[in-house]
Each structure stands twice: as structure tokens, then as C-alpha cells.
Design a protein around this motif. Structure first.
Motif, PDB file in Angstrom:
ATOM      1  N   GLU A 192    -100.396 -68.776 -62.902  1.00  0.00           N
ATOM      2  CA  GLU A 192     -99.670 -67.563 -63.262  1.00  0.00           C
ATOM      3  C   GLU A 192    -100.295 -66.330 -62.604  1.00  0.00           C
ATOM      4  OE1 GLU A 192     -96.789 -67.365 -65.169  1.00  0.00           O
ATOM      5  OE2 GLU A 192     -96.874 -69.520 -64.776  1.00  0.00           O
ATOM      6  N   ASP A 196     -98.413 -63.724 -60.041  1.00  0.00           N
ATOM      7  CA  ASP A 196     -98.384 -62.282 -60.261  1.00  0.00           C
ATOM      8  C   ASP A 196     -98.950 -61.529 -59.063  1.00  0.00           C
ATOM      9  OD1 ASP A 196     -97.688 -60.088 -61.804  1.00  0.00           O
ATOM     10  OD2 ASP A 196     -99.605 -60.005 -62.853  1.00  0.00           O
ATOM     11  N   THR A 199     -96.562 -61.152 -56.075  1.00  0.00           N
ATOM     12  CA  THR A 199     -95.504 -60.140 -56.183  1.00  0.00           C
ATOM     13  C   THR A 199     -95.984 -58.762 -55.765  1.00  0.00           C
ATOM     14  OG1 THR A 199     -96.055 -59.678 -58.504  1.00  0.00           O
ATOM     15  CG2 THR A 199     -94.426 -61.408 -58.075  1.00  0.00           C
ATOM     16  N   SER A 227     -99.877 -55.237 -60.940  1.00  0.00           N
ATOM     17  CA  SER A 227     -99.253 -56.328 -61.675  1.00  0.00           C
ATOM     18  C   SER A 227     -97.843 -55.937 -62.096  1.00  0.00           C
ATOM     19  CB  SER A 227    -100.092 -56.683 -62.908  1.00  0.00           C
ATOM     20  OG  SER A 227     -99.396 -57.574 -63.750  1.00  0.00           O
ATOM     21  N   GLU A 228     -96.868 -56.722 -61.688  1.00  0.00           N
ATOM     22  CA  GLU A 228     -95.499 -56.495 -62.141  1.00  0.00           C
ATOM     23  C   GLU A 228     -95.332 -56.907 -63.594  1.00  0.00           C
ATOM     24  OE1 GLU A 228     -93.308 -54.860 -60.615  1.00  0.00           O
ATOM     25  OE2 GLU A 228     -94.364 -54.677 -58.706  1.00  0.00           O
ATOM     26  N   TYR A 229     -96.204 -57.769 -64.075  1.00  0.00           N
ATOM     27  CA  TYR A 229     -96.166 -58.159 -65.486  1.00  0.00           C
ATOM     28  C   TYR A 229     -96.587 -56.997 -66.374  1.00  0.00           C
ATOM     29  CZ  TYR A 229     -97.116 -60.870 -69.732  1.00  0.00           C
ATOM     30  OH  TYR A 229     -97.120 -61.343 -71.024  1.00  0.00           O
TER      31      TYR A 229
END
Length: 743
Positions: A192, A196, A199, A227-229
Motif C-alpha cells: 500500500e 501511494d 501516485t 500522499s494522495e491518501y
């Protein structure tokens, strides 16, 4: 005439499916006359005019049967006891007969316990136990323990919750699978993390070196990226590397191989932090950076077909280490031996608990108001000696009473102790107190504030150049005449001739602190002149090293100030953004530069509320001090702006700013992580192997990233459980690997 809708018939409860399952297990009355609640699926069914035919058809579906099986295995679907009951159909299996002994003759909405949510409904009992084991393993890692350091906890859970099937089944595992579970969790979280990172338009690698006495060197590697999260800049732990007396080429090749193995795009690597912080091995950093830089340029040429001259981006050495080192060098070169003074005081009491008790009694008798011993410090973090000096100054009167008056009376042999002799000599020299006060002044007003700022984890790259400039100016103002510093900033300060005697302030103007100046009154003229000479030498040495180490001549760092919200409509910001973009041909193409110019003009004229970057005070009665949100918080709002077509307004600007904010302003945000390795110990307190350290550290980082350190809020998905199950399956096939993980 339309047919009348059919209502739920109590007789349907006694029917069974072709698999022998009673419909009473999951069928109950819905909100309306023509609807039924399917408790196994936790949905409402409209049986309409079909009546029993529709209900029977749904009960035979494979999806429904799977949900029903999972619900029965988990124990979350069961009937409540009622006064009226009937016997269960003989076709129901024995396990079902044990869990459901009675059936209601009438439909009651409270007779059944519906499932909690979709994730619960899709998990079997085995998966729920595995999920509990994952939570337990993550909790152990979060608290800083190894799996072997917390035995018998599953059995404790079973004793605490005797009615829980999950706790009972978890106790059967006996915690022996925990290291294997960690391996599965880490594989998922690293996967994960890589997703991330990919991206993001760019990322940086940050390193921190840890040398354990008598053991190998350890290098902790972190990744800093947008981080796009999280919609912001984050620094994530990636892995640790253990190495001995190896070459820089081996370290460089190993890092490149690790990036490729984990699937990280080498072309997006933006910055490489200092790998080896030892000043004797700084050439190794250059060799490693050159090797990786060459590899990056080769990868980009292969990927794009265009050769580029630039690979990695550099903004100079870590300011945190630079400022700490110059502070240490300034005082150690003066022969004042501040570190030895502090060490003698602290080590004298560390050798004997009786001395510590006697000293506490002495403080009580003198009523000093302080009941703390001298603090020890670590040489690698020399700035911590400042707090130790402050404590010594607060207890100076007690120290004189204890060492000079009390100890010789109660212990005649103390006069033969070499450490006591050195301490007694220090306490009797008046100039020692003056130099300690000067040290405290410089520590408080010049260095401590900057070092605290540099250790913040927030992205501060946009104001790093200004902070370094202000720090150098502050040091120069302590001993250089003011007219030589007037209106000088940045590179202009580098040209100041500070070491010329005529350019320095007089003794009355030197900044040494009021406490130190008052102590000079008790010194002789010779002692006073020697003290002032040492002060000038300390200031000159500190300034000389700051000019060499601070990145004040780095043009990229200076132009990064355009990202500051307050400079949005300044002409200098418009010029800086174009200079930076043209200086990064490996990330920004010529076509993108043209679009960037247009986007910046839109950005300049955009209506942006102050709340995006200013924190409004909660209590208006207090004096208002303007506080700002982190810079990535501001740009998160900017990137969310859309045009009339619903597309993002700032595409190229977003790519550029996200890349620049991923630059690290130092190792401060990861320095504290090194102590975490010492918390992970095996059952016999021996160091864990590197695979286990990677697993525990990565798990703790993931808990912090996804749930702010709260284990119970970490989302446990089917993908995570599948990853753990695969690792457990492989470990059961290969017992040797399991034993290696358990070590």
C-alpha cells in the motif's frame, strides 16, 4: 384487477431449504406488509405478489447460503429464547442444533441479532480470529514490544471474555504465529505504501544512521512524498539496512536493488538525504549520491528517449546536524571542556546510590527548591548538554556545600578520589561560573530555538532559507558591528569580514548574557581578558563553520520561497517559480513550462480565503498572534480548485509544488525513530534480526499513518487478511522459515 400483495406467513418459518436450513434462521417481518428482512444478508426483500415462491427462490441462492454459513460460523446469527417454541427439523445439522434450541412460533423483530456491517458479514469465523490476531500483533508493535515480549496475552483475552468464540479461538493460537502474522501485515502495508508513493510526482529518501557499540551499523530509510491518501506531505518508514565495514558502492547498489524489488519508480526519486552522518565518512555520501544519480539519469533516458543532465536535486547538507556540530565545535575547541564538566558531575552520582541520597538530603537542608540530579547527555546529540548546564547552575550553591564542605567531613577518603578533585577545583574557580553562564546564554537565545524548529515534522522547506539567513545574522550580531550587517541578507552575509578585529564589537558590546557579565566583576583583569578572548574565538569559529555548512548559496532553496501563501502576488514569486521549473528539466518539460506560466497567472488572481493558511484565534480576548497552517494544508485547498469543466485548475503547478514540498529540510523528523529499535528486543533481550525489525517498525508506522497511532481504528480489509493467510500458508509448508521468523 391487480393481485393483492402477500404478507409474511408464520408457516414459512417451519419450512427448510434443500440444504436442510430452516427459514426461521434468517426470515423476519419487514417494514411494510410486502417486505421481509433477510438477517443473513442484512437487507430487505420485497416478495411482492410472488409470496412464498420469491422467498424460497432467494433462500436457494448460493450467495445467500454463503452469507448464512458465515453468519452461523461467527455466532452472530442466533435466535433468542421464547416461551413458545417448536422442535427443530431433524435435517438441521448437529452444530446448528447446539446453537439454536428453540424457534419462535410468531415473528418478532427482536428475535434475531442482525450482523453489524458488510465487512463482518463477509468474514468467516476463521477470518475474524485472524483479524483479532492482526489487531493484537499491531498493538504489540505499536507499544514497542517484540512478539516474544508479551506472552500469554491471547489466553488473558479468553479469560476476560469467556463468552467470546473469537477470544477462545485466538487463545488456541498461543501467539506462536505472531511473527508470521507480522510478515503478512508488513507485505500488505509495504504494498500500500508503494501504491501511494507511485501516485506522487516525486519522492525523497531520508536516512538516519545508528551505530550500536559492539554491533553492526544500521541505516533507517524513510520515504517523504505527497500522499494522495492524506492529501499532504508525509514521511513514512520504509525499511532498515544493517551493514558493517562495507563500501559506498555496495550500499548504493543495494539501495537501487531495493527500490526495484519493491516496485518504486527510480525516475521519480527527487532527493537523497545524507546517508552517513559521520564527518569522517562524508565522502561516502558523495560517492553513493553520484552512483544513484547516474542510474537515475540512465533510467530516465531509457524511459523517455531523451538524455538529461540532471538527476538528483540537492539543497545542501542537513541544517540540524550542521548547527549542532558547529555549536559543539565552538566550545570544544576553546578548551573550556563543557562536556567533561557535565560528565564529572553526573557520573559522580551514578557510581553510588548512597551519594545520591546524601545529595538529596543536602538539598533539603539548604532548601534549594531543586531535587534533581545532573542530566546525562549523549555526545552524538551534544546540544542536550545545554539542559544539563542549566541544572548545574540552578544547583551551584548546593554543589559547593556538598562537595567542598559536606563530603570531606563524612568521608575522609574522598580527598583521594580524582573525580572529586576535579569537581572541587571547578567549583573554586570563579571563571568557570562565568563561562557556564555564557554557554547558557548562547544555548538559550541562539541555538535551542533553531534546533527545535528543525526537528519539526511539518514541511518547512519554503522558509528554510529565511530561517538559515536569520540564524547566521543573529550569530553575527553578537560580535560584529551593526553597520556591517545593515540591510544584508542571504549571500551578502557570506561576504562579511567577521574575523577582522576592527569589524568586531567592543568588550562592552559583546553579547555574553547579563549573568555572565555580572560574574566578570569578580575576575582579575587577566582572567577577564582571557575570557573575552575565548568568547571572540568561539563566535568566530561558529560563524566560520556556519558559512561553510549552511545552504545560503543554494539558488534552488532560495527560490522555493515562492510556495509561501503570502508571496503569491509578488513579482519575485512569479520569477522564482519559472526559474525553479526551468532548473528541473527532468521533471518539467518545455510544454509544461508554458502551461505553468498560465496557471501561475490564474493562481495570482484567484480569490483565496485567509482561512486556508491562517489559524483564527479561538479566544478573541487574548492578544492575537497570527499562526499559520502547515504549507501542505494550504496547497491541498489550492489543488482542489476546479474550472467550469470540472477539471483541476492547477495541473503542472500541482506537480511542481508536490515535488518541491517532498524535499526534506533535514533529518529532524526521523531522528527520534532510532530509539524505537532499542525497544524491540527478543525474549532473552538479544537484538532481533533485521527482518523482524523491519516488520515491527513498518507495522508501527502504518498504524501511525492510517489511524494516528490508534490500533483499533486501523481498517482491516480482506486484502490484508489474504496477505496474512498466504504468508501463514507458506510458513506452514516451510517450517524452517517459520523458525527463522520466530528468532
Amino acid at each position: 384487477m391487480p393481485k393483492e400483495t402477500t404478507s409474511l406467513s408464520p408457516q414459512w418459518q417451519h419450512n427448510t431449504t434443500s440444504k436442510g436450513k430452516s427459514y426461521s434462521l434468517w426470515l423476519r417481518e419487514g417494514k411494510t406488509k410486502s417486505t421481509l428482512i433477510r438477517t443473513a444478508c442484512d437487507t430487505e426483500l420485497n416478495h411482492g405478489h410472488g409470496g412464498w415462491t420469491n422467498v424460497k427462490s432467494h433462500g436457494e441462492q448460493s450467495k445467500h447460503l454463503r452469507f448464512l454459513k458465515d453468519a452461523l460460523e461467527s455466532g452472530q446469527l442466533k435466535s433468542s429464547n421464547t416461551t413458545k417454541s417448536s422442535s427443530i427439523n431433524n435435517n438441521i445439522n448437529e452444530s446448528l442444533h447446539r446453537s439454536i434450541t428453540t424457534l419462535p412460533t410468531t415473528i418478532n423483530k427482536s428475535s434475531y441479532w442482525p450482523l453489524n456491517n458488510m465487512s463482518d458479514r463477509q468474514l468467516t469465523q476463521v477470518e475474524k480470529v485472524l483479524r483479532a490476531e492482526c489487531y493484537w500483533t499491531m498493538a504489540v508493535s505499536q507499544l514497542g514490544f517484540s512478539c516474544a515480549a508479551a506472552p500469554n496475552m491471547p489466553q488473558l483475552f479468553a479469560a476476560m471474555f469467556p463468552d467470546s468464540r473469537i477470544a477462545a479461538d485466538l487463545a488456541k493460537t498461543d501467539g506462536q504465529r505472531s511473527p508470521v502474522v507480522v510478515d503478512g501485515i508488513v507485505q500488505f502495508f509495504v504494498h500500500e505504501l508503494v501504491k501511494d508513493v507511485l501516485t506522487a510526482p516525486a519522492y525523497s529518501l531520508i536516512f538516519d544512521e545508528n551505530t550500536i557499540v559492539g554491533g553492526p551499523k544500521q541505516l533507517d530509510v524513510h520515504i517523504r512524498y505527497w500522499s494522495e491518501y492524506k492529501h499532504g506531505i508525509t514521511t513514512r518508514y520504509w525499511r532498515s539496512i544493517v551493514y558493517g565495514n562495507t563500501t559506498s558502492e555496495i550500499i548504493g547498489r543495494y539501495l537501487i536493488d531495493l527500490l526495484k524489488v519493491d516496485g518504486l519508480d527510480l525516475c521519480k526519486l527527487f532527493q537523497l538525504g545524507e546517508i552517513i552522518t559521520n564527518r569522517d565518512n562524508m565522502n561516502s555520501n558523495t560517492a553513493i549520491a553520484m552512483m544513484i544519480d547516474k542510474k537515475i539519469r540512465m533510467e530516465r533516458e531509457t524511459k523517455t528517449g531523451v538524455a538529461v543532465d540532471k538527476g538528483l536535486v540537492s539543497i545542501g547538507s542537513c541544517p540540524l546536524h550542521a548547527i549542532q556540530n558547529v555549536f559543539m565545535n565552538g566550545f570544544t575547541a576553546s578548551k573550556w571542556q563543557i562536556d567533561e564538566i557535565v560528565h564529572d558531575f553526573s557520573f559522580f552520582f551514578a557510581q553510588s546510590s548512597a551519594r545520591s541520597q546524601d545529595y538529596l538530603k543536602a538539598m533539603e537542608n539548604i532548601n534549594s527548591g531543586s531535587h534533581q540530579f545532573s542530566k546525562q547527555y549523549v555526545f552524538s546529540r551534544w546540544i542536550e548538554v545545554g539542559s544539563s548546564v542549566e541544572r548545574i547552575l540552578r544547583q551551584w550553591r548546593v554543589l559547593i556545600e556538598y562537595f567542598i564542605t559536606y563530603l570531606p567531613k563524612v568521608n575522609k577518603m574522598i580527598v583521594t578520589n580524582e573525580r572529586w578533585k576535579r569537581i572541587k577545583e571547578l567549583l573554586e574557580r570563579k571563571q568557570v561560573l562565568a563561562l557556564l553562564f555564557f554557554f547558557q546564554y548562547l544555548y538559550r537565545h541562539s541555538f535551542w530555538k533553531r534546533l527545535i524548529w528543525l526537528q519539526k515534522q511539518l514541511p518547512n522547506i519554503h522558509i528554510l532559507y529565511e530561517e538559515c539567513t536569520d540564524f547566521l545574522r543573529h550569530v553575527l550580531q553578537c560580535f560584529v558591528k551593526d553597520d556591517l550587517l545593515l540591510n544584508k541578507t542571504g549571500k551578502q552575509l557570506l561576504m562579511v569580514q567577521f574575523d577582522v578585529a576592527t569589524n568586531q564589537k567592543t568588550e562592552a558590546q559583546l553579547a555574553i548574557g547579563e549573568s555572565a557579565r555580572n560574574m566578570l566583576k569578580d575576575l582579575s583583569m587577566i582572567e577577564k581578558n582571557l575570557f573575552m578572548k575565548d568568547v571572540r574565538a568561539i563566535y568566530s569559529l561558529i560563524t566560520r563553520e556556519l558559512l561553510h555548512l549552511l545552504p545560503l548559496d543554494n539558488g534552488l532553496l532560495r527560490h522555493l520561497q515562492f510556495t509561501h501563501p503570502l508571496l503569491r502576488q509578488q513579482d519575485c514569486a512569479r520569477a522564482s517559480v519559472m526559474i525553479v521549473a526551468r532548473d528541473l528539466p527532468q521533471f518539467i518539460s518545455e510544454n509544461e513550462i508554458d502551461r505553468l506560466h498560465a496557471e501561475w497567472l490564474i493562481y495570482e488572481n484567484e480569490t483565496i480565503p485567509d482561512e486556508w493558511y491562517e489559524q483564527k484565534p479561538i479566544n478573541s480576548k487574548l492578544p492575537q498572534v497570527t499562526k499559520y497552517y502547515p504549507i501542505d494544508h494550504y496547497w491541498k485547498h489550492i489543488f482542489s480548485l476546479k474550472n467550469s469543466s470540472g477539471n483541476a485548475k492547477f495541473v503542472v503547478l500541482g506537480k511542481l509544488v508536490k515535488s518541491l514540498l517532498s524535499l526534506s529540510h533535514g533529518n529532524g523528523d526521523i531522528d527520534s525513530d532510532l530509539c524505537e529499535n532499542e525497544m524491540f528486543v527478543a525474549e532473552d533481550h538479544s537484538p532481533l534480526n533485521i527482518a523482524t525489525i523491519n516488520g515491527l517498525r513498518a507495522t508501527k508506522d502504518a498504524v501511525r499513518f492510517y489511524a494516528g497511532g490508534k490500533v483499533h481504528e486501523v481498517p482491516i480489509s480482506k486484502a490484508l487478511l489474504d496477505s496474512v493467510k498466504q504468508v501463514c500458508s507458506r510458513a506452514s509448508v516451510n517450517p524452517y522459515k517459520t523458525q527463522q521468523l520466530l528468532k
